[in-house]
Structure formats: structure tokens, C-alpha cells
Motif scaffolding. Sequence first.
Motif, PDB file in Angstrom:
ATOM      1  N   GLY A   1      46.512  33.545  41.645  1.00 16.37           N
ATOM      2  CA  GLY A   1      45.571  34.611  41.312  1.00 16.37           C
ATOM      3  C   GLY A   1      44.935  35.197  42.553  1.00 16.37           C
ATOM      4  N   VAL A   2      44.458  36.419  42.431  1.00 15.19           N
ATOM      5  CA  VAL A   2      43.885  37.116  43.584  1.00 15.19           C
ATOM      6  C   VAL A   2      42.592  36.453  44.046  1.00 15.19           C
ATOM      7  CG1 VAL A   2      42.949  39.316  44.407  1.00 15.19           C
ATOM      8  CG2 VAL A   2      44.946  39.300  42.906  1.00 15.19           C
ATOM      9  N   THR A   3      41.744  36.081  43.095  1.00 17.72           N
ATOM     10  CA  THR A   3      40.445  35.523  43.458  1.00 17.72           C
ATOM     11  C   THR A   3      40.583  34.191  44.187  1.00 17.72           C
ATOM     12  OG1 THR A   3      39.409  36.604  41.562  1.00 17.72           O
ATOM     13  CG2 THR A   3      38.204  34.784  42.568  1.00 17.72           C
ATOM     14  N   ARG A   4      41.466  33.332  43.703  1.00 13.25           N
ATOM     15  CA  ARG A   4      41.606  31.991  44.282  1.00 13.25           C
ATOM     16  C   ARG A   4      42.448  31.980  45.545  1.00 13.25           C
ATOM     17  NH1 ARG A   4      43.770  28.051  39.856  1.00 13.25           N
ATOM     18  NH2 ARG A   4      43.509  26.612  41.618  1.00 13.25           N
TER      19      ARG A   4
ATOM     20  N   HIS B   1      52.483  44.900  39.566  1.00 15.44           N
ATOM     21  CA  HIS B   1      51.703  45.343  38.408  1.00 15.44           C
ATOM     22  C   HIS B   1      51.382  44.171  37.483  1.00 15.44           C
ATOM     23  CE1 HIS B   1      51.646  49.640  39.217  1.00 15.44           C
ATOM     24  NE2 HIS B   1      52.871  49.507  39.669  1.00 15.44           N
ATOM     25  N   GLY B   2      52.231  43.146  37.506  1.00 17.29           N
ATOM     26  CA  GLY B   2      51.899  41.930  36.782  1.00 17.29           C
ATOM     27  C   GLY B   2      50.673  41.254  37.375  1.00 17.29           C
ATOM     28  N   ILE B   3      50.557  41.287  38.688  1.00 14.57           N
ATOM     29  CA  ILE B   3      49.364  40.759  39.361  1.00 14.57           C
ATOM     30  C   ILE B   3      48.132  41.531  38.916  1.00 14.57           C
ATOM     31  CG2 ILE B   3      48.199  40.575  41.602  1.00 14.57           C
ATOM     32  CD1 ILE B   3      51.019  40.032  42.811  1.00 14.57           C
ATOM     33  N   LEU B   4      48.251  42.848  38.866  1.00 15.31           N
ATOM     34  CA  LEU B   4      47.121  43.689  38.461  1.00 15.31           C
ATOM     35  C   LEU B   4      46.668  43.374  37.039  1.00 15.31           C
ATOM     36  CD1 LEU B   4      48.076  47.190  39.898  1.00 15.31           C
ATOM     37  CD2 LEU B   4      45.996  45.917  40.401  1.00 15.31           C
ATOM     38  N   LEU B   5      47.615  43.145  36.158  1.00 18.95           N
ATOM     39  CA  LEU B   5      47.285  42.951  34.755  1.00 18.95           C
ATOM     40  C   LEU B   5      46.841  41.531  34.426  1.00 18.95           C
ATOM     41  CD1 LEU B   5      50.086  44.985  32.938  1.00 18.95           C
ATOM     42  CD2 LEU B   5      47.656  45.510  33.031  1.00 18.95           C
ATOM     43  N   HIS B   6      47.425  40.542  35.112  1.00 15.19           N
ATOM     44  CA  HIS B   6      47.233  39.163  34.671  1.00 15.19           C
ATOM     45  C   HIS B   6      46.600  38.225  35.701  1.00 15.19           C
ATOM     46  CE1 HIS B   6      49.649  40.296  31.257  1.00 15.19           C
ATOM     47  NE2 HIS B   6      50.690  40.561  32.012  1.00 15.19           N
ATOM     48  N   HIS B   7      46.467  38.641  36.938  1.00 16.58           N
ATOM     49  CA  HIS B   7      46.035  37.701  37.973  1.00 16.58           C
ATOM     50  C   HIS B   7      44.859  38.218  38.792  1.00 16.58           C
ATOM     51  CE1 HIS B   7      49.587  35.143  37.283  1.00 16.58           C
ATOM     52  NE2 HIS B   7      50.243  36.287  37.136  1.00 16.58           N
ATOM     53  N   CYS B   8      44.064  39.125  38.214  1.00 17.03           N
ATOM     54  CA  CYS B   8      42.919  39.695  38.924  1.00 17.03           C
ATOM     55  C   CYS B   8      41.618  39.348  38.200  1.00 17.03           C
ATOM     56  CB  CYS B   8      43.041  41.222  39.025  1.00 17.03           C
ATOM     57  SG  CYS B   8      44.318  41.783  40.160  1.00 17.03           S
TER      58      CYS B   8
END
Length: 207
Positions: A28-31, A110-117
Motif C-alpha cells: 500500500g502507498v501509506t505503509r 490504476h489498481g494502486i489508485l483504487l485499492h492501495h491508497c
Amino acid sequence: MARRTKAEAAETKEALLDAAEQVFLEVGVTRASLEQISRCAGLTRGALYWHFRNKEDLFRAMINRVSIPFQELISGLDDPTLADRPLDAIRLACHAGARHLDTPRHRRVHGILLHHCERTSSFDPMSIKDEFVCETHHTLLQHFREAHNKGQLREDLTPELATDIFHYSLSGMFWEWLRAPEAFSLSQQGPVLIDKLIDMMRRSSPQ
């Protein structure tokens, strides 16, 4: 020597962006930390900071690598007759966009944008996504207004309503593709759906 150094710097930047995609997908982006990303790329944090100021700068560069503003898609059609055919400009730009998006890299990003932010107090990755959404919505509205002014839009559609219908329809199609990309080809099925949607919005007998 300078030419080789410039090429090496570009390769390093691409390696860091590739690593960012991988780490953002995994944790995930945050972690994700810049240390993890530089280590995944086989580079030092110093190399990362040479190219990117912070995680937000790196995240934005990752998005920019795959994104094309909607207005650029229209400009890239290079057809002066489209100025008189704004609905076709939208249609053909969406065709180009579907071909551009139908790649594994676009699915990952785009999967990162939708599911990992996740939003945090220091960094809001979704605000960067919102910038591209707003640009697309604004460009669509401009062209639907042109279609309305030229008498090419259905009488019961305002430019604002047409923009919302088209934008949300595209978003839904894109979401379904990201959810199950093996279910259909965005580059093949997308243009068919786009054409049908535009046809439904055309005035049957232009003024």
C-alpha cells in the motif's frame, strides 16, 4: 560520457518507478517507505532523493508515467474537421485512451489508485487522482457544450447531464475492467461501448 550519464540517470529513474509500483502493490502507498522502494530497485536512498523529493513526488511521477490528459488525446487525433464534430472528437479520443490504457502497467497503477491508497495528514494520494478526473470532466463538458451549441446533442440532454452520464459510464467500464481484466478487452470492447453511448446522445436530425 555525458550522453551515457544522462541515459543511466533515466534508467535509474525508471527502475525507481518500477520498484514503487511493486512496493505500493505489495504493502500500500501509506505503509510503503522510500527505504523499501530504493532497496527493491537495488539502489540507495541517495539515488532516490536525486530524482524525487519525497514519496508524494515519486507517487505523482508514477501516475504521470501512465496518464495522458484527455485534451492531449483529442489534440493527438490531428483532425481539423473534428472542430465541427465535437461528439466524434470525444468518441475517437476515448478510442485512443482505451488502447493506451489496455496494458499490464496501467492495470497495476490504476489498481494502486483504487485499492492501495489511504489518505493521511501528510499525504493524500487520492487528490492527485482527482486532478486527472477533474481535467477529464472539464474537457468533456467543453465538447458537450460545443455539441449542444451546434445542435448535435439530443434535445433532452444538457451538456452538464451528458458529461455526467458519459463520465460515470466510462468510470464504471474502467472499474469493471480493473476488477476483472480477463473478462473483456478494454481496447476492443471499450470502443464498441463508447460508440453506442455517443450514438445514444446524438440528436437524430442535427439542426
